[in-house]
Every structure is written in structure tokens, then in C-alpha cells.
Design a protein around this motif. Structure first.
Motif, mmCIF file in Angstrom:
data_model
loop_
_atom_site.group_PDB
_atom_site.id
_atom_site.type_symbol
_atom_site.label_atom_id
_atom_site.label_comp_id
_atom_site.label_asym_id
_atom_site.label_seq_id
_atom_site.Cartn_x
_atom_site.Cartn_y
_atom_site.Cartn_z
ATOM 1 N N GLY A 97 0.821 -1.205 0.000
ATOM 2 C CA GLY A 97 0.000 0.000 0.000
ATOM 3 C C GLY A 97 0.853 1.252 0.000
ATOM 4 O O GLY A 97 2.090 1.192 -0.060
ATOM 5 N N PRO A 98 0.206 2.415 0.092
ATOM 6 C CA PRO A 98 0.925 3.685 0.044
ATOM 7 C C PRO A 98 1.748 3.940 1.315
ATOM 8 O O PRO A 98 1.301 3.655 2.432
ATOM 9 C CB PRO A 98 -0.189 4.722 -0.109
ATOM 10 N N HIS A 99 2.940 4.481 1.100
ATOM 11 C CA HIS A 99 3.824 4.807 2.219
ATOM 12 C C HIS A 99 3.178 5.886 3.081
ATOM 13 O O HIS A 99 2.578 6.833 2.571
ATOM 14 C CB HIS A 99 5.185 5.291 1.696
ATOM 15 N N HIS A 100 3.308 5.716 4.401
ATOM 16 C CA HIS A 100 2.767 6.721 5.319
ATOM 17 C C HIS A 100 3.510 6.691 6.642
ATOM 18 O O HIS A 100 4.227 5.734 6.941
ATOM 19 C CB HIS A 100 1.257 6.518 5.541
ATOM 20 N N THR A 101 3.323 7.759 7.409
ATOM 21 C CA THR A 101 3.913 7.857 8.744
ATOM 22 C C THR A 101 2.792 7.829 9.780
ATOM 23 O O THR A 101 1.633 8.139 9.484
ATOM 24 C CB THR A 101 4.745 9.140 8.918
ATOM 25 N N HIS A 102 3.185 7.470 10.993
ATOM 26 C CA HIS A 102 2.270 7.379 12.129
ATOM 27 C C HIS A 102 2.721 8.391 13.182
ATOM 28 O O HIS A 102 3.559 8.057 14.015
ATOM 29 C CB HIS A 102 2.302 5.985 12.751
ATOM 30 N N PRO A 103 2.193 9.610 13.155
ATOM 31 C CA PRO A 103 2.637 10.620 14.127
ATOM 32 C C PRO A 103 2.522 10.149 15.578
ATOM 33 O O PRO A 103 3.400 10.421 16.392
ATOM 34 C CB PRO A 103 1.714 11.806 13.853
ATOM 35 N N LEU A 104 1.446 9.414 15.896
ATOM 36 C CA LEU A 104 1.225 8.958 17.266
ATOM 37 C C LEU A 104 1.315 7.443 17.409
ATOM 38 O O LEU A 104 1.033 6.889 18.463
ATOM 39 C CB LEU A 104 -0.139 9.452 17.766
ATOM 40 N N GLY A 105 1.712 6.765 16.315
ATOM 41 C CA GLY A 105 1.818 5.309 16.325
ATOM 42 C C GLY A 105 0.630 4.657 15.637
ATOM 43 O O GLY A 105 -0.311 5.328 15.205
ATOM 44 N N GLU A 106 0.696 3.337 15.540
ATOM 45 C CA GLU A 106 -0.360 2.557 14.884
ATOM 46 C C GLU A 106 -0.377 1.162 15.494
ATOM 47 O O GLU A 106 0.672 0.572 15.752
ATOM 48 C CB GLU A 106 -0.065 2.473 13.385
ATOM 49 N N ILE A 107 -1.582 0.634 15.712
ATOM 50 C CA ILE A 107 -1.764 -0.730 16.205
ATOM 51 C C ILE A 107 -2.528 -1.493 15.132
ATOM 52 O O ILE A 107 -3.598 -1.060 14.703
ATOM 53 C CB ILE A 107 -2.548 -0.743 17.535
ATOM 54 N N ASP A 108 -1.992 -2.633 14.699
ATOM 55 C CA ASP A 108 -2.580 -3.405 13.611
ATOM 56 C C ASP A 108 -2.984 -4.797 14.071
ATOM 57 O O ASP A 108 -2.190 -5.498 14.707
ATOM 58 C CB ASP A 108 -1.574 -3.567 12.462
ATOM 59 N N LEU A 109 -4.211 -5.188 13.720
ATOM 60 C CA LEU A 109 -4.678 -6.550 13.933
ATOM 61 C C LEU A 109 -4.668 -7.235 12.571
ATOM 62 O O LEU A 109 -5.344 -6.789 11.642
ATOM 63 C CB LEU A 109 -6.091 -6.559 14.514
ATOM 64 N N ILE A 110 -3.909 -8.309 12.447
ATOM 65 C CA ILE A 110 -3.707 -9.010 11.180
ATOM 66 C C ILE A 110 -4.584 -10.257 11.161
ATOM 67 O O ILE A 110 -4.471 -11.123 12.032
ATOM 68 C CB ILE A 110 -2.219 -9.385 11.010
ATOM 69 N N LEU A 151 -5.746 0.650 14.332
ATOM 70 C CA LEU A 151 -6.138 1.594 15.373
ATOM 71 C C LEU A 151 -5.125 2.733 15.346
ATOM 72 O O LEU A 151 -3.921 2.500 15.519
ATOM 73 C CB LEU A 151 -6.124 0.926 16.751
ATOM 74 N N LEU A 152 -5.617 3.939 15.104
ATOM 75 C CA LEU A 152 -4.745 5.113 15.020
ATOM 76 C C LEU A 152 -5.108 6.108 16.121
ATOM 77 O O LEU A 152 -6.249 6.595 16.150
ATOM 78 C CB LEU A 152 -4.887 5.794 13.659
ATOM 79 N N PRO A 153 -4.172 6.414 17.024
ATOM 80 C CA PRO A 153 -4.462 7.422 18.047
ATOM 81 C C PRO A 153 -4.859 8.747 17.395
ATOM 82 O O PRO A 153 -4.165 9.235 16.499
ATOM 83 C CB PRO A 153 -3.150 7.552 18.815
ATOM 84 N N GLU A 154 -5.994 9.272 17.814
ATOM 85 C CA GLU A 154 -6.550 10.527 17.275
ATOM 86 C C GLU A 154 -6.767 10.471 15.758
ATOM 87 O O GLU A 154 -6.925 11.498 15.119
ATOM 88 C CB GLU A 154 -5.680 11.734 17.648
ATOM 89 N N GLN A 167 -4.653 9.860 13.502
ATOM 90 C CA GLN A 167 -3.561 10.516 12.788
ATOM 91 C C GLN A 167 -2.748 9.571 11.919
ATOM 92 O O GLN A 167 -2.221 8.564 12.397
ATOM 93 C CB GLN A 167 -2.653 11.252 13.778
ATOM 94 N N ILE A 168 -2.663 9.944 10.664
ATOM 95 C CA ILE A 168 -1.855 9.245 9.669
ATOM 96 C C ILE A 168 -1.449 10.289 8.625
ATOM 97 O O ILE A 168 -2.226 11.186 8.318
ATOM 98 C CB ILE A 168 -2.629 8.068 9.031
ATOM 99 N N GLN A 169 -0.232 10.177 8.138
ATOM 100 C CA GLN A 169 0.234 11.118 7.112
ATOM 101 C C GLN A 169 0.796 10.340 5.939
ATOM 102 O O GLN A 169 1.814 9.640 6.089
ATOM 103 C CB GLN A 169 1.294 12.073 7.681
ATOM 104 N N PHE A 170 0.115 10.444 4.802
ATOM 105 C CA PHE A 170 0.596 9.768 3.609
ATOM 106 C C PHE A 170 1.715 10.589 2.995
ATOM 107 O O PHE A 170 1.663 11.823 2.959
ATOM 108 C CB PHE A 170 -0.549 9.550 2.619
#
Length: 155
Positions: free
Chosen positions: A93-106, A145-148, A150-153
Motif C-alpha cells: 500500500g501507500p507509504h505513510h507515517t504514524h505521528p502517534l503510532g499505529e496498532i494493527d490486527l492481522i 487503530l490510530l491514536p486521534e 492521525q496518519i500522514q501519507f
């Protein structure tokens, strides 16, 4: 779990358990030990995701070969986490940053699908991290799960 309200409730319970914790490898370990693929919580969330896809309120958009959608914006009931679900098969997928982090359930659906090299279970990215989310060796749903929210592509 067959409807959006029940899905929200299950996620509110989960986010209540992780609210205020650091998004780091300790949280990833705890999630996999407590809510890993053999747990009732994992089975419930997987069933909710599958029901949501079947009913059309999850992964309702498509772009670049990826089905996706934000099912819930960050709200107080979800302890300020937003919830997105993607359906990916052998794709990055598209590259992105996690300003506050990211939690992923696979949640692998076909083959021995992995997400960024991780099998079924949980993956946690700390604040400031970045990646190009990649599903390999099959098809998987991934709940983010993204805090607030927040995601930046990036370009």
C-alpha cells in the motif's frame, strides 16, 4: 457479532485496555499474549470484520487494488482511536507515517498471508514510525487503530 454497534462495543472494550499505554514492542507482546489468534477477543474481532465486509460497512472503498475504509472516527468511547480496515492481497500500500503510532490486527484470509512480515495477530508501530504496508503470501484483512486518527501519507 453481526452489526456495526456490536463491533464498536467490542473495540471500545479493547481500546479501554490499551488507552494510555505506550505504543511499543511491550504492547505488541501483551496484545499477542492476551488477544492473540487463539483468544476469544481475536475470534470476535475477526467475525465482526467478516460480517462488516459482507454487509458492506467495512472496506467499502477501493483504490490501487486495495479495499479500505474508516469505519469509526476517533471518539471518546474508543479512547480516541480511529478504526480503519483494509483488505489486501499480495500488494504494498501507500507509504505513510504514524505521528502517534499505529496498532494493527492481522487477520489472514487466504494462504499464509503476512502483514509487513507478521503472521496472524498484532503488530504495533511506535510514534513517528513509517512504512509501506505490505501483505504477502495471500490475502489478509488488517484492522488499524490510530491514536486521534492521525496518519500522514507521503509521496
Amino acid at each position: 457479532m453481526s452489526d456495526k454497534a456490536a463491533f464498536h462495543e467490542a473495540l471500545a472494550d479493547l481500546t479501554g485496555q490499551i488507552a494510555g499505554r505506550s505504543l511499543d514492542c511491550d504492547l505488541q507482546t501483551w496484545l499477542n499474549q492476551t488477544h492473540g489468534p487463539d483468544s476469544d477477543a481475536y475470534r470476535q474481532l475477526k467475525a465482526g470484520c467478516l460480517a462488516g465486509v459482507a454487509q458492506g460497512w467495512l472496506c467499502e472503498r477501493e483504490g490501487g487494488g486495495i479495499r479500505y475504509g474508516r469505519v469509526f472516527k476517533a471518539d471518546d468511547a474508543l479512547h480516541r482511536f480511529s478504526v480503519d480496515v483494509v483488505d489486501m492481497q499480495d500488494i504494498a500500500g501507500p507509504h505513510h507515517t504514524h505521528p502517534l503510532g499505529e496498532i494493527d490486527l492481522i487477520i489472514p484470509l487466504e494462504g499464509d498471508a503476512t502483514f509487513d512480515g507478521h503472521p496472524a495477530g498484532w503488530c504495533v508501530y511506535p510514534p513517528g514510525s513509517a512504512h509501506r504496508p505490505t501483505v504477502a503470501q495471500g490475502r489478509s484483512l488488517v484492522l488499524y487503530l490510530l491514536p486521534e486518527g492521525q496518519i500522514q501519507f507521503t509521496r
